[in-house]
Motif scaffolding. Structure first.
Motif, PDB file in Angstrom:
ATOM      1  N   ILE A 182       0.842  -1.204   0.000  1.00  0.00           N
ATOM      2  CA  ILE A 182       0.000   0.000   0.000  1.00  0.00           C
ATOM      3  C   ILE A 182       0.871   1.246   0.000  1.00  0.00           C
ATOM      4  N   LEU A 183       1.936   1.226   0.789  1.00  0.00           N
ATOM      5  CA  LEU A 183       2.853   2.377   0.811  1.00  0.00           C
ATOM      6  C   LEU A 183       3.494   2.586  -0.557  1.00  0.00           C
ATOM      7  N   LEU A 184       3.904   1.499  -1.199  1.00  0.00           N
ATOM      8  CA  LEU A 184       4.509   1.629  -2.520  1.00  0.00           C
ATOM      9  C   LEU A 184       3.516   2.218  -3.521  1.00  0.00           C
ATOM     10  N   THR A 185       2.281   1.787  -3.456  1.00  0.00           N
ATOM     11  CA  THR A 185       1.244   2.336  -4.335  1.00  0.00           C
ATOM     12  C   THR A 185       1.036   3.820  -4.063  1.00  0.00           C
ATOM     13  N   LEU A 186       1.001   4.204  -2.792  1.00  0.00           N
ATOM     14  CA  LEU A 186       0.846   5.620  -2.440  1.00  0.00           C
ATOM     15  C   LEU A 186       2.042   6.448  -2.909  1.00  0.00           C
ATOM     16  N   ILE A 187       3.225   5.892  -2.797  1.00  0.00           N
ATOM     17  CA  ILE A 187       4.436   6.609  -3.240  1.00  0.00           C
ATOM     18  C   ILE A 187       4.361   6.878  -4.739  1.00  0.00           C
ATOM     19  N   LEU A 188       4.013   5.858  -5.504  1.00  0.00           N
ATOM     20  CA  LEU A 188       3.925   6.025  -6.955  1.00  0.00           C
ATOM     21  C   LEU A 188       2.781   6.966  -7.342  1.00  0.00           C
ATOM     22  N   ALA A 189       1.656   6.846  -6.659  1.00  0.00           N
ATOM     23  CA  ALA A 189       0.503   7.710  -6.973  1.00  0.00           C
ATOM     24  C   ALA A 189       0.795   9.168  -6.647  1.00  0.00           C
ATOM     25  N   THR A 190       1.418   9.435  -5.499  1.00  0.00           N
ATOM     26  CA  THR A 190       1.717  10.826  -5.155  1.00  0.00           C
ATOM     27  C   THR A 190       2.767  11.413  -6.089  1.00  0.00           C
ATOM     28  N   SER A 191       3.713  10.602  -6.537  1.00  0.00           N
ATOM     29  CA  SER A 191       4.700  11.095  -7.506  1.00  0.00           C
ATOM     30  C   SER A 191       4.029  11.450  -8.823  1.00  0.00           C
ATOM     31  N   TYR A 192       3.160  10.571  -9.290  1.00  0.00           N
ATOM     32  CA  TYR A 192       2.463  10.817 -10.554  1.00  0.00           C
ATOM     33  C   TYR A 192       1.572  12.060 -10.456  1.00  0.00           C
ATOM     34  N   LEU A 193       0.766  12.144  -9.414  1.00  0.00           N
ATOM     35  CA  LEU A 193      -0.121  13.310  -9.266  1.00  0.00           C
ATOM     36  C   LEU A 193       0.670  14.597  -9.056  1.00  0.00           C
ATOM     37  N   GLY A 194       1.776  14.520  -8.335  1.00  0.00           N
ATOM     38  CA  GLY A 194       2.610  15.700  -8.136  1.00  0.00           C
ATOM     39  C   GLY A 194       3.135  16.243  -9.452  1.00  0.00           C
ATOM     40  N   PHE A 195       3.635  15.334 -10.307  1.00  0.00           N
ATOM     41  CA  PHE A 195       4.117  15.782 -11.612  1.00  0.00           C
ATOM     42  C   PHE A 195       2.974  16.245 -12.509  1.00  0.00           C
ATOM     43  N   ASP A 196       1.805  15.618 -12.391  1.00  0.00           N
ATOM     44  CA  ASP A 196       0.645  16.084 -13.155  1.00  0.00           C
ATOM     45  C   ASP A 196       0.311  17.524 -12.801  1.00  0.00           C
ATOM     46  N   LEU A 197       0.292  17.839 -11.513  1.00  0.00           N
ATOM     47  CA  LEU A 197      -0.035  19.200 -11.088  1.00  0.00           C
ATOM     48  C   LEU A 197       1.035  20.188 -11.537  1.00  0.00           C
ATOM     49  N   LEU A 198       2.301  19.783 -11.464  1.00  0.00           N
ATOM     50  CA  LEU A 198       3.364  20.667 -11.935  1.00  0.00           C
ATOM     51  C   LEU A 198       3.238  20.902 -13.442  1.00  0.00           C
TER      52      LEU A 198
END
Length: 113
Positions: free
Chosen positions: A5-21
């Motif tokens: 679950i942590l790995l999924t959250l890490i990847l999801a937050t990275s993806y969404l962070g770059f999407d917002l940027l």
């Protein structure tokens, strides 16, 4: 928290962070929404939220694997998130339209528009 679950959250937050940027840039905003410019007053919040999500990915990586491997995991997650964002913008930019609508929500309408 389970490691998967942590790995999924890490990847999801990275993806969404770059999407917002990416959405904080006019050329990407236009590609996703068709509007020429990011709405006034939205660039800074998009960037802050994007950087905040990347920092959250770091914190989750350090929580999951400690400082030594967690920092490596974070760099890998940044690479995967950045590549996924580029791929999404290149081939399926419409997938980011709901995120753009959320980012533009609440903005005041101009007179006569």
């Amino acid at each position: 928290m389970p490691e998967a679950i942590l790995l999924t959250l890490i990847l999801a937050t990275s993806y969404l962070g770059f999407d917002l940027l990416a959405l904080s840039q006019d050329r990407n905003w236009e590609r996703v929404t068709g509007q020429r410019h990011v709405p006034a007053g939205r660039t800074l919040p998009l960037r802050l939220a994007g950087y905040g999500l990347l920092a959250l990915a770091l914190a989750l990586s350090l929580e999951r694997d400690g400082a030594s491997f967690g920092s490596i995991l974070w760099v890998v997650a940044l690479s995967v998130g950045g590549l996924a964002t580029v791929a999404t913008l290149t081939w399926r930019s419409a997938w980011l339209a709901p995120l753009a609508r959320i980012a533009a929500a609440g903005r005041p309408r101009r007179q006569g528009a």
